[in-house]
Scaffold this active site. Structure first.
Site, PDB file in Angstrom:
ATOM      1  N   LYS A  10      38.151  38.345  34.807  1.00 14.93           N
ATOM      2  CA  LYS A  10      39.203  38.672  35.576  1.00 14.93           C
ATOM      3  C   LYS A  10      38.518  39.713  36.902  1.00 14.93           C
ATOM      4  O   LYS A  10      37.604  40.387  36.764  1.00 14.93           O
ATOM      5  CB  LYS A  10      40.414  38.987  35.055  1.00 14.93           C
ATOM      6  CG  LYS A  10      40.761  37.772  33.765  1.00 14.93           C
ATOM      7  CD  LYS A  10      41.889  37.990  32.927  1.00 14.93           C
ATOM      8  CE  LYS A  10      42.026  36.897  31.883  1.00 14.93           C
ATOM      9  NZ  LYS A  10      43.344  37.803  31.226  1.00 14.93           N
ATOM     10  N   TYR A  50      49.058  29.530  35.120  1.00  9.39           N
ATOM     11  CA  TYR A  50      49.502  30.438  33.746  1.00  9.39           C
ATOM     12  C   TYR A  50      50.904  29.319  34.304  1.00  9.39           C
ATOM     13  O   TYR A  50      51.771  30.242  33.264  1.00  9.39           O
ATOM     14  CB  TYR A  50      49.042  31.524  34.475  1.00  9.39           C
ATOM     15  CG  TYR A  50      48.597  32.425  33.946  1.00  9.39           C
ATOM     16  CD1 TYR A  50      47.446  32.444  32.800  1.00  9.39           C
ATOM     17  CD2 TYR A  50      47.321  33.254  34.561  1.00  9.39           C
ATOM     18  CE1 TYR A  50      46.396  33.164  32.171  1.00  9.39           C
ATOM     19  CE2 TYR A  50      46.295  33.626  34.885  1.00  9.39           C
ATOM     20  CZ  TYR A  50      45.616  33.232  32.961  1.00  9.39           C
ATOM     21  OH  TYR A  50      44.981  34.116  32.742  1.00  9.39           O
ATOM     22  N   PHE A  58      56.096  39.292  31.639  1.00 11.78           N
ATOM     23  CA  PHE A  58      55.080  39.421  31.663  1.00 11.78           C
ATOM     24  C   PHE A  58      54.570  38.550  33.124  1.00 11.78           C
ATOM     25  O   PHE A  58      53.357  38.659  33.859  1.00 11.78           O
ATOM     26  CB  PHE A  58      53.861  39.933  31.002  1.00 11.78           C
ATOM     27  CG  PHE A  58      53.468  38.932  30.443  1.00 11.78           C
ATOM     28  CD1 PHE A  58      52.424  37.986  30.409  1.00 11.78           C
ATOM     29  CD2 PHE A  58      53.869  38.726  28.925  1.00 11.78           C
ATOM     30  CE1 PHE A  58      52.148  36.906  29.839  1.00 11.78           C
ATOM     31  CE2 PHE A  58      52.993  37.745  28.359  1.00 11.78           C
ATOM     32  CZ  PHE A  58      52.719  36.710  28.783  1.00 11.78           C
ATOM     33  N   ARG A  86      36.642  32.973  21.352  1.00  9.52           N
ATOM     34  CA  ARG A  86      37.973  33.401  21.528  1.00  9.52           C
ATOM     35  C   ARG A  86      37.315  34.108  20.450  1.00  9.52           C
ATOM     36  O   ARG A  86      37.919  35.122  20.499  1.00  9.52           O
ATOM     37  CB  ARG A  86      39.254  32.784  20.550  1.00  9.52           C
ATOM     38  CG  ARG A  86      39.540  31.764  22.176  1.00  9.52           C
ATOM     39  CD  ARG A  86      40.636  31.180  21.656  1.00  9.52           C
ATOM     40  NE  ARG A  86      41.650  32.389  21.864  1.00  9.52           N
ATOM     41  CZ  ARG A  86      42.871  31.868  22.173  1.00  9.52           C
ATOM     42  NH1 ARG A  86      42.546  32.083  24.025  1.00  9.52           N
ATOM     43  NH2 ARG A  86      43.672  33.330  22.266  1.00  9.52           N
ATOM     44  N   THR A  92      43.933  38.837  22.244  1.00 12.49           N
ATOM     45  CA  THR A  92      44.297  39.647  23.933  1.00 12.49           C
ATOM     46  C   THR A  92      44.207  40.669  24.216  1.00 12.49           C
ATOM     47  O   THR A  92      43.919  41.204  25.014  1.00 12.49           O
ATOM     48  CB  THR A  92      45.419  38.783  24.237  1.00 12.49           C
ATOM     49  OG1 THR A  92      45.851  37.194  23.573  1.00 12.49           O
ATOM     50  CG2 THR A  92      46.482  39.083  25.384  1.00 12.49           C
ATOM     51  N   ARG A 103      36.089  42.382  25.054  1.00 10.16           N
ATOM     52  CA  ARG A 103      37.639  42.911  25.316  1.00 10.16           C
ATOM     53  C   ARG A 103      37.320  44.184  24.757  1.00 10.16           C
ATOM     54  O   ARG A 103      38.348  44.959  24.991  1.00 10.16           O
ATOM     55  CB  ARG A 103      39.568  41.886  24.701  1.00 10.16           C
ATOM     56  CG  ARG A 103      39.068  41.572  25.665  1.00 10.16           C
ATOM     57  CD  ARG A 103      40.267  39.921  25.316  1.00 10.16           C
ATOM     58  NE  ARG A 103      40.621  39.507  26.654  1.00 10.16           N
ATOM     59  CZ  ARG A 103      41.422  37.778  25.866  1.00 10.16           C
ATOM     60  NH1 ARG A 103      41.308  37.558  24.778  1.00 10.16           N
ATOM     61  NH2 ARG A 103      41.809  37.592  27.148  1.00 10.16           N
ATOM     62  N   ASN A 113      42.830  43.115  31.023  1.00  9.48           N
ATOM     63  CA  ASN A 113      41.711  42.405  29.874  1.00  9.48           C
ATOM     64  C   ASN A 113      40.706  41.544  29.918  1.00  9.48           C
ATOM     65  O   ASN A 113      40.009  40.497  28.866  1.00  9.48           O
ATOM     66  CB  ASN A 113      43.091  41.801  28.551  1.00  9.48           C
ATOM     67  CG  ASN A 113      42.975  40.189  28.885  1.00  9.48           C
ATOM     68  OD1 ASN A 113      42.678  39.593  29.976  1.00  9.48           O
ATOM     69  ND2 ASN A 113      43.543  39.806  27.712  1.00  9.48           N
ATOM     70  N   HIS A 116      39.501  35.914  30.012  1.00  4.14           N
ATOM     71  CA  HIS A 116      39.710  34.402  29.963  1.00  4.14           C
ATOM     72  C   HIS A 116      39.594  33.575  28.778  1.00  4.14           C
ATOM     73  O   HIS A 116      38.120  33.131  29.779  1.00  4.14           O
ATOM     74  CB  HIS A 116      40.890  34.024  30.903  1.00  4.14           C
ATOM     75  CG  HIS A 116      41.700  32.945  30.484  1.00  4.14           C
ATOM     76  ND1 HIS A 116      43.099  32.678  29.857  1.00  4.14           N
ATOM     77  CD2 HIS A 116      41.123  31.195  30.266  1.00  4.14           C
ATOM     78  CE1 HIS A 116      42.676  31.449  29.830  1.00  4.14           C
ATOM     79  NE2 HIS A 116      42.441  30.848  29.953  1.00  4.14           N
ATOM     80  N   GLU A 127      41.876  23.071  31.983  1.00  7.03           N
ATOM     81  CA  GLU A 127      41.231  24.260  32.825  1.00  7.03           C
ATOM     82  C   GLU A 127      40.693  24.007  33.294  1.00  7.03           C
ATOM     83  O   GLU A 127      40.160  24.323  34.357  1.00  7.03           O
ATOM     84  CB  GLU A 127      41.915  25.518  31.976  1.00  7.03           C
ATOM     85  CG  GLU A 127      43.213  26.004  31.063  1.00  7.03           C
ATOM     86  CD  GLU A 127      42.664  27.092  30.427  1.00  7.03           C
ATOM     87  OE1 GLU A 127      44.506  27.482  29.916  1.00  7.03           O
ATOM     88  OE2 GLU A 127      41.706  27.496  29.612  1.00  7.03           O
TER      89      GLU A 127
HETATM   90  P1  CMP Z   1      44.729  35.003  28.483  1.00  5.12           P
HETATM   91  O1  CMP Z   1      44.158  35.231  27.613  1.00  5.12           O
HETATM   92  O2  CMP Z   1      44.588  34.787  30.303  1.00  5.12           O
HETATM   93  O3  CMP Z   1      46.094  34.883  28.858  1.00  5.12           O
HETATM   94  C1  CMP Z   1      47.443  35.271  29.468  1.00  5.12           C
HETATM   95  C2  CMP Z   1      47.176  36.280  30.210  1.00  5.12           C
HETATM   96  O4  CMP Z   1      48.575  37.677  30.300  1.00  5.12           O
HETATM   97  C3  CMP Z   1      46.876  37.293  29.107  1.00  5.12           C
HETATM   98  O5  CMP Z   1      45.264  36.664  28.850  1.00  5.12           O
HETATM   99  C4  CMP Z   1      47.106  38.689  29.590  1.00  5.12           C
HETATM  100  O6  CMP Z   1      45.895  38.772  30.234  1.00  5.12           O
HETATM  101  C5  CMP Z   1      48.505  38.486  29.914  1.00  5.12           C
HETATM  102  N1  CMP Z   1      49.326  38.847  28.447  1.00  5.12           N
HETATM  103  C6  CMP Z   1      49.348  38.108  27.530  1.00  5.12           C
HETATM  104  N2  CMP Z   1      50.135  39.344  27.155  1.00  5.12           N
HETATM  105  C7  CMP Z   1      50.416  40.109  27.700  1.00  5.12           C
HETATM  106  C8  CMP Z   1      51.494  41.141  27.521  1.00  5.12           C
HETATM  107  N3  CMP Z   1      52.677  41.253  26.528  1.00  5.12           N
HETATM  108  N4  CMP Z   1      51.734  41.523  28.380  1.00  5.12           N
HETATM  109  C9  CMP Z   1      50.906  41.331  29.677  1.00  5.12           C
HETATM  110  N5  CMP Z   1      50.621  40.460  30.097  1.00  5.12           N
HETATM  111  C10 CMP Z   1      50.542  39.611  28.956  1.00  5.12           C
END
Ligand code: CMP
Length: 143
Positions: A10, A50, A58, A86, A92, A103, A113, A116, A127
């Protein structure tokens, strides 16, 4: 069980100059790079990718973050790719991620984070095709 998953390094990963370290960790864990590209997502492309999160509070911030700089989608291959990737990246929320995960090592927050990883075989297939054509995936596979 599928053998492919989609990673995205990212914009925070690119800004922090961590591309090499993160890809090394991914390859050391046994993943093969099948396709890779650096791309600056447009808001439409980020919203499409997304879409599943579009009702989440968010969502707007997520789109701003994902379009704030270039990112690096990577199609990866390994036995049990989705689950193993994962595990390698961790939860996450980096504060909840296991020691040694990508992470835990590098991420700032639940949003920023670093990386992905697809959450199911079905989503991995979709994807990967979001970023790479069937043609280039086949050509790369043969080489
Ligand atoms: P990703 O695994 O790419 O999937 C969705 C993304 O949304 C996640 O990583 C984060 O970058 C973001 N995300 C998920 N949960 C939250 C949250 N509670 N607040 C802000 N961003 C979030």
């Amino acid at each position: 069980m599928s053998n492919r998953t989609l990673a995205i390094l990212k914009p925070d990963c690119i800004r922090k100059n961590l591309i090499g370290k993160v890809i090394a960790q991914i390859q050391d864990a046994g993943f093969k790079v099948v396709a890779l590209r650096m791309v600056k997502l447009t808001p439409d492309a980020a919203m499409g990718f997304y879409e599943i999160h579009k009702e989440r509070p968010f969502f707007k911030d997520l789109i701003e973050y994902m379009t704030s700089g270039p990112c690096l989608p990577i199609a990866l291959e390994k036995e049990n790719a989705v689950e193993d990737f994962r595990k390698l990246i961790g939860a996450t929320d980096p504060q909840k991620a296991a020691e040694g995960t990508i992470r835990k090592l590098y991420a700032e927050s639940i949003q920023e984070n670093i990386v992905h990883g697809s959450d199911s075989d079905e989503n991995a297939a979709k994807e990967i095709l979001h970023f790479f054509s069937r043609k280039e995936l086949l050509e790369n596979y043969a080489s």
